[in-house]
Every structure is written in C-alpha cells, then in structure tokens.
Enzyme design. Structure first.
Site, mmCIF file in Angstrom:
data_model
loop_
_atom_site.group_PDB
_atom_site.id
_atom_site.type_symbol
_atom_site.label_atom_id
_atom_site.label_comp_id
_atom_site.label_asym_id
_atom_site.label_seq_id
_atom_site.Cartn_x
_atom_site.Cartn_y
_atom_site.Cartn_z
ATOM 1 N N TRP A 155 -18.462 -65.908 -56.491
ATOM 2 C CA TRP A 155 -19.151 -66.958 -55.740
ATOM 3 C C TRP A 155 -18.814 -68.362 -56.216
ATOM 4 C CZ3 TRP A 155 -21.722 -69.915 -59.152
ATOM 5 C CH2 TRP A 155 -22.180 -69.318 -60.338
ATOM 6 N N ASN A 156 -18.281 -68.520 -57.436
ATOM 7 C CA ASN A 156 -18.200 -69.864 -57.999
ATOM 8 C C ASN A 156 -17.091 -70.721 -57.387
ATOM 9 O OD1 ASN A 156 -16.433 -68.082 -59.347
ATOM 10 N ND2 ASN A 156 -16.386 -69.358 -61.172
ATOM 11 N N LYS A 179 -13.656 -58.449 -50.219
ATOM 12 C CA LYS A 179 -15.098 -58.380 -50.432
ATOM 13 C C LYS A 179 -15.534 -59.692 -51.088
ATOM 14 C CE LYS A 179 -19.193 -57.372 -52.207
ATOM 15 N NZ LYS A 179 -20.028 -58.557 -52.395
ATOM 16 N N SER A 182 -21.860 -61.905 -52.142
ATOM 17 C CA SER A 182 -22.939 -61.961 -51.158
ATOM 18 C C SER A 182 -23.620 -63.324 -51.130
ATOM 19 C CB SER A 182 -23.972 -60.872 -51.455
ATOM 20 O OG SER A 182 -23.417 -59.584 -51.267
ATOM 21 N N GLY A 232 -14.573 -61.565 -61.843
ATOM 22 C CA GLY A 232 -16.004 -61.479 -62.115
ATOM 23 C C GLY A 232 -16.263 -61.250 -63.584
ATOM 24 N N CYS A 288 -15.203 -69.907 -64.943
ATOM 25 C CA CYS A 288 -14.768 -69.007 -66.013
ATOM 26 C C CYS A 288 -13.854 -69.709 -66.999
ATOM 27 C CB CYS A 288 -14.075 -67.777 -65.417
ATOM 28 S SG CYS A 288 -12.806 -68.177 -64.213
#
Length: 483
Positions: A155-156, A179, A182, A232, A288
C-alpha cells in the site's frame, strides 16, 4: 474512469479476463487524512483467482508469441495513458494512501518511467552461442518467459511498486495477475484502465482484489502460476517461502528494511541534512528504504542535530491534497498506534524527544508530528525493528569501523545511506555495508535502470534494471548435434 468525490461513495468493479466484473462482496477504501470511507471496491473469491490463472495461461502463447518490439509498443501506450491521466491518478494515490500530492505526482512519473524502460529493455533479451568442445555440436543459450506471474503489491507506493512487477513481467512475455493492497486498490484499478485503453490483449493483465491470504494460497498451490513476486513484510515473505517449498515455486521477495544513515564529519553538512530529511520523511516515513537509524560522527553531532531538528520543524504536515504539504497522515489508526508505542519504548530506553513526539492536534486523520529523538539505546525497538513512521532516532559514533559495525548489526539489508566526500571511504562502504542499495549523499537512490532488492532477511532477487527483466525469464541450453 475513477471519479473521486468527498460526499459520495464511489463503487468500482474488478478487472478480470478483459472485463469489469461486479461480485457479491466488496471492501471500503478509507482516506487516511480523515478516516472516512470514500470508495467501495468489489472483491473476488478463490474461484475467481483460479479462473484468472486459467485465462492467463490461455493467453500466454499469444502474448509470448509477440515480438518484444510489439509488447514494448503496448507498454509505451500504457505509459502514454498514465501520462495523460497523471493529475487524476496522483489524486487517487493521495486520497487512498495519504501522501502529499507532489509525492504522488512523482510516483506516477516514476511508474511511467518504469514502463518505458522495460518497454525498451524487452528488446535486449539476448541469448548467446557457446563454443563447442566436441566436433559436430553447437550450443545455444536462449531466454524464454517463465510463464504466468502472480504479483502482490503493498500500500505504501501502490502504483509504482505494482508497475515494478507488472512492467518487466509483461515485457518478458508473461501474463500477470496483480493483487494490490486492500487499503489502496484504486491505483491498481486506474492502472487496469490504462491497460484497457492502451489495447492490452484480454487476459494479459488482470486484478485480484480481495483476501490476501486466500489469493496468495491460490498462487502458491496452482501450478498455472509459475512465479510470485511480492513486496511486503519479512514475516509474510517467510510464509510465502514455506508455501512455495511444496512445489519449489520461484519467488521474488522485496521485504522489510531497517536502513542506517551514516553521517561522517567530512560531509557537506547542508546537503547531508537535506538528503537525510528526504530519506527519513518522504512518504511520511512509510517506506521500506526509509532511514530508520541515523548515526552521526561525534565531531559534528551537535551541529547536524541542530540543523536536522530545524529542518524537521519546518516540514508542513496535513492532508495530502492541501497545497504545500511535506508530510501526510499515516495509513491507519493501527499504524499510528504502533508508531506511538515505539516512541514510548524509545523514551524508556533513554531517548529524548527534540521535536514532535505526539499525534498532530486539530485533525481527525492519522497524523503524527515529524519526530526527532536522540540518545536512544541500541536495545530500543526503533533501533531494531522497521519503523514505518515519521520518527528519526539519532545517535553518535566515533570511528568508521564502529559506524559500519552498528549499521550491519541487523538481520535486514534492503538499503543504507552515507553522507561523506571521502572517495576512499565511499569505496570501503560500498564493499562493507550489508545492503542491496547504498545511497551516498543521495536520499532517493531508486531508479528504473538500476537493480533494487535486499540481502539477508530483506529479500530474494532484484527488481528494476536488467536484473528486473531477468527475474521473469528462464535460461535454456540448446545443444545441437550432427552438424
């Protein structure tokens, strides 16, 4: 086309098999600047994921059968669409992610650049001829697409980190099922719209929006999916490794980071402060590769801290769609609570807050003041765990050897930074710092043509550069006898 509104809930379908599909289930998308839902997006079940993989497998022979030039032309058309809609898509990123609009505009520009880079790099997938050792034989090495790819994005940086996976896979001849996170699915939907408008063949690019564990499980267990590319947390990466072991499925993993930033006394101090601010507070510290730990040589420690604190105080904090913002909200209340917990722990371990340290007053969103804290003990959480927040712990060191030792004292190794003008030291750091990327006097080192990825527990493989394309290719030896 996505229309963002503040008073009406926008409903969006999911892109599967070249069509926009409405399903029975949906999720809400929230604006981190005010905590309010502003969009609803349809989600899919496991049967949809299975069907998407089947569709991708069916179109694989057609897609890989195109020349690299033809695939590149399509990717350039997608880039054209991104450019045409850049202002709109930047606003989408800001509303679902929270980052300041100028940073969202930069994200769209980088995503466009990634597409154009791989559109051209796909034409340079070279094999080779190997001199034979026996008469009558010839040996060839050819590169072939790995097959259908499952891509899982965070998401970032919801657009550009999706494109880092999608663009090279498509350039290599691999259909992709993306993907998105969300929390931030609208950026991926906008990308799908650009794919459709550019004339991407049906089934070559699809979206899988829904439960992450379920979608990942289908990617892992379905033999049609030949590779998974994931960005992630290290914990989720470990789960994917365990799942992939059953079928020996190839993975590309860009995982957590804990980047050190070393400031040496020979640096250009003004530039060091400027680059450190970028490395720490860009994207509200939710990166990250953000500078997690700042180590400053004792001889310039007080001077650097004074200037860094002044620069942090000057940062404008507020909703990303308001003009001139430098720092936006964090992604969620959970993220904000975690950051405040790290701050309390840092203070318990000797830390002293120099600026910030609390939730921003007067806002309903998830805002944390840009925070600088000094004197934190090495055992504090923020000195050992990834900090996805605008929190900058600063401490001092005496020698280069000490700085390198403390920088490497972590299981992570995604990125690192150093501020120095000593050319000898630059080469020593390049060889001794344990990180996939090292920014020297550079707080934003990522670029389309250079490889990106981590060492140790920060991941497997590389994205971007020629390595990013190789990640989606198989190397095949062809031995020809009877010549």
């Amino acid at each position: 086309m996505i229309e963002l509104q503040t008073d009406t809930m926008v409903s969006r379908k999911v892109f599967l098999g070249g069509s926009w599909v409405a399903t029975e289930e949906a999720i809400d998308v929230f604006d981190p600047a005010n905590g309010q839902a502003f969009a609803r997006v349809h989600t899919i079940g496991r049967g949809h994921v299975h069907g998407a993989l089947k569709t991708a497998a069916a179109v694989l022979p057609v897609w890989r059968g195109l020349t690299a030039k033809e695939r590149g032309a399509l990717l350039n058309r997608v880039a054209d669409e991104l450019n045409r809609r850049k202002n709109e898509i930047a606003r989408i990123i800001t509303q679902e992610n929270g980052k300041p609009l100028a940073q969202s505009e930069g994200e769209v520009a980088m995503a466009e650049d990634h597409l154009r880079w791989f559109a051209e790099e796909g034409r340079r997938v070279y094999g080779r001829m190997i001199p034979p050792q026996a008469k009558g034989k010839r040996h060839l090495v050819v590169k072939t697409p790995i097959g259908v790819v499952g891509a899982i994005a965070p998401w970032n940086f919801p657009l550009v980190l999706s494109v880092r996976k999608v663009a090279p896979a498509l350039a290599a001849g691999c259909p992709v099922i993306l993907k998105p996170a969300s929390q931030t699915p609208l950026s991926a939907i906008a990308l799908a719209e650009c794919m459709e408008s550019a004339g991407m063949p049906s089934g070559v690019f699809q979206l899988a929006i829904g439960n992450a564990a379920m979608i990942a499980e289908e990617f892992l267990t379905n033999d049609t999916c030949r590779k998974i590319s994931f960005t992630g947390s290290t914990r989720t990466g470990q789960e994917l490794i365990r799942g992939a072991a059953k079928s020996i499925k190839p993975l590309c993993l860009e995982l957590g980071g804990h980047a050190p930033l070393l400031v040496f006394d020979d640096c250009d101090l003004d530039r060091a402060v400027q680059e450190a601010i970028i490395a720490k507070f860009r994207n509200t510290g939710q990166s990250c590769i953000a500078a997690n730990r700042i180590y400053v040589q004792k001889t310039i420690y007080n001077d650097f801290v004074q200037r860094f604190v002044a620069a942090a105080k000057a940062l404008k904090v507020g909703p990303g769609l308001e003009p001139g913002m430098d720092v936006g909200p964090m992604i969620s209340q959970h993220a904000l609570d975690g950051a405040l917990a790290q701050l309390r722990d840092a203070e318990m371990h000797g830390g002293r807050v120099l600026v910030g340290g609390k939730r921003l007053a007067g806002h309903s969103g998830y805002f944390l003041e840009p925070t600088v804290i000094e004197g934190v003990g090495d055992e504090a959480l923020c000195m050992n765990e990834e900090t996805f927040a605008p929190i900058a712990p600063i401490t001092s060191f005496e020698t280069e050897e000490e700085a390198v030792r403390r920088a490497n004292a972590t299981p992570y190794g995604l990125s690192a930074y150093a501020m120095t003008r000593d050319i000898g030291r630059i080469f020593r750091l390049a060889e001794s710092i344990e990180a996939g990327t090292l920014g020297i006097n550079d707080g934003a080192p990522s670029t389309s043509q250079s490889p990106f990825g981590g060492v140790k527990q920060s991941g497997w493989g590389r994205e971007l550069g020629i390595e990013g394309l190789e990640a989606f290719l198989e190397t095949k030896h062809v031995s020809i006898g009877g010549i």
